[in-house]
Design a protein around this motif. Sequence first.
Motif, PDB file in Angstrom:
ATOM      1  N   ALA A  68      33.611  54.092  57.939  1.00  0.00           N
ATOM      2  CA  ALA A  68      34.995  53.809  58.384  1.00  0.00           C
ATOM      3  C   ALA A  68      35.293  52.666  59.033  1.00  0.00           C
ATOM      4  O   ALA A  68      34.619  52.415  59.995  1.00  0.00           O
ATOM      5  CB  ALA A  68      35.567  55.282  58.970  1.00  0.00           C
ATOM      6  N   LEU A  69      36.390  51.960  58.781  1.00  0.00           N
ATOM      7  CA  LEU A  69      36.866  50.969  59.609  1.00  0.00           C
ATOM      8  C   LEU A  69      38.318  50.778  59.552  1.00  0.00           C
ATOM      9  O   LEU A  69      38.984  51.111  58.628  1.00  0.00           O
ATOM     10  CB  LEU A  69      36.301  49.541  59.148  1.00  0.00           C
ATOM     11  N   PRO A  70      38.991  49.845  60.429  1.00  0.00           N
ATOM     12  CA  PRO A  70      40.411  49.535  60.581  1.00  0.00           C
ATOM     13  C   PRO A  70      40.549  48.517  59.683  1.00  0.00           C
ATOM     14  O   PRO A  70      39.740  47.966  59.176  1.00  0.00           O
ATOM     15  CB  PRO A  70      40.417  49.344  62.006  1.00  0.00           C
ATOM     16  N   LYS A  71      41.745  47.926  59.853  1.00  0.00           N
ATOM     17  CA  LYS A  71      42.164  46.334  58.938  1.00  0.00           C
ATOM     18  C   LYS A  71      41.443  45.498  59.863  1.00  0.00           C
ATOM     19  O   LYS A  71      42.239  44.907  60.748  1.00  0.00           O
ATOM     20  CB  LYS A  71      43.670  46.625  59.098  1.00  0.00           C
ATOM     21  N   ILE A  72      40.387  45.354  59.537  1.00  0.00           N
ATOM     22  CA  ILE A  72      39.635  44.201  60.357  1.00  0.00           C
ATOM     23  C   ILE A  72      40.335  42.889  60.303  1.00  0.00           C
ATOM     24  O   ILE A  72      40.722  42.617  59.071  1.00  0.00           O
ATOM     25  CB  ILE A  72      37.943  44.211  60.334  1.00  0.00           C
ATOM     26  N   GLY A  73      40.427  41.967  61.383  1.00  0.00           N
ATOM     27  CA  GLY A  73      40.862  40.837  61.327  1.00  0.00           C
ATOM     28  C   GLY A  73      42.330  40.633  61.128  1.00  0.00           C
ATOM     29  O   GLY A  73      43.091  39.639  61.361  1.00  0.00           O
ATOM     30  N   ASN A  88      29.558  56.958  60.462  1.00  0.00           N
ATOM     31  CA  ASN A  88      29.146  55.371  60.503  1.00  0.00           C
ATOM     32  C   ASN A  88      30.804  54.609  60.622  1.00  0.00           C
ATOM     33  O   ASN A  88      31.395  54.963  60.067  1.00  0.00           O
ATOM     34  CB  ASN A  88      28.541  55.034  59.449  1.00  0.00           C
ATOM     35  N   PHE A  89      30.616  53.632  61.667  1.00  0.00           N
ATOM     36  CA  PHE A  89      31.985  52.905  61.849  1.00  0.00           C
ATOM     37  C   PHE A  89      31.598  51.544  61.906  1.00  0.00           C
ATOM     38  O   PHE A  89      30.664  51.066  62.326  1.00  0.00           O
ATOM     39  CB  PHE A  89      32.658  53.395  63.389  1.00  0.00           C
ATOM     40  N   ALA A  90      32.570  50.462  61.525  1.00  0.00           N
ATOM     41  CA  ALA A  90      32.550  49.198  61.748  1.00  0.00           C
ATOM     42  C   ALA A  90      33.945  48.650  62.293  1.00  0.00           C
ATOM     43  O   ALA A  90      34.877  49.347  62.040  1.00  0.00           O
ATOM     44  CB  ALA A  90      32.447  48.534  60.311  1.00  0.00           C
ATOM     45  N   HIS A  91      34.006  47.593  63.137  1.00  0.00           N
ATOM     46  CA  HIS A  91      35.061  47.113  63.518  1.00  0.00           C
ATOM     47  C   HIS A  91      34.874  45.432  63.859  1.00  0.00           C
ATOM     48  O   HIS A  91      33.878  45.019  63.885  1.00  0.00           O
ATOM     49  CB  HIS A  91      35.559  47.665  64.732  1.00  0.00           C
ATOM     50  N   GLY A  92      35.873  44.819  63.921  1.00  0.00           N
ATOM     51  CA  GLY A  92      35.875  43.242  64.060  1.00  0.00           C
ATOM     52  C   GLY A  92      35.760  43.170  65.885  1.00  0.00           C
ATOM     53  O   GLY A  92      36.430  43.783  66.448  1.00  0.00           O
ATOM     54  N   CYS A  93      35.034  42.305  66.176  1.00  0.00           N
ATOM     55  CA  CYS A  93      34.698  41.982  67.584  1.00  0.00           C
ATOM     56  C   CYS A  93      34.788  40.299  67.892  1.00  0.00           C
ATOM     57  O   CYS A  93      34.611  39.581  66.869  1.00  0.00           O
ATOM     58  CB  CYS A  93      33.252  42.369  67.906  1.00  0.00           C
TER      59      CYS A  93
END
Length: 151
Positions: free
Chosen positions: A110-115, A18-23
Motif C-alpha cells: 500500500a502506498l499514497p500518491k507518491i511525489g 507492506n507499505f511504501a512512501h516517498g522520502c
Amino acid sequence: MVTYIYEGDIFSLEGVSNFAHGCNCAGAMGKGIALQFKTKYPKMYKEYKALCQEGLFLLGDVFIYKYETGTIFNLGTQATWRTKADLNSIETALEKMLSYSNLNKINKIALPKIGAGLGGLDWHNVKRIIENLSENYPQIDLLIVENYKSK
C-alpha cells in the motif's frame, strides 16, 4: 496490478502489512504521510535519518525496513523537503522496490500518491510511471490511496 482507492488510510487497509512512501534524502519526516511513518516506526526513522546524515540514502534509492509483520519501502524521491520530487528517481526507486518484492515474494504493497502531495508533481505523470512498471510485475498488487482520510 494497481488498484486505486479514492480515499482512506494506507495503514488501515485490510490484509496489508507492506507499505511504501516517498522520502527526501535529507533525513526529514516532518509532514504528511512521512510524519505518520516516523511516528508509527521510530526505529525505522532513526535508521533512515542516520543513512541520510552519512550520505548513504540518495535519489532513486530504497531504504528497506523490516518490522514485525511486514516491510516498509522508503523511496528516495526528493533531495530535500524543500525541493520537488523527481520523476526519474520515483521510477528508479519503484523499479527497485518491485524487483525486491518479486524476489522476496511480497505481493501486496500500500502506498499514497507518491511525489504528488508535498512532492509537488502532477499525479497523472507519476501514475503513468507506476502503471508502466507494474505491468512487469502482475503478481504484485499495489494499493494506492489517492486521498488521505482517517477512519
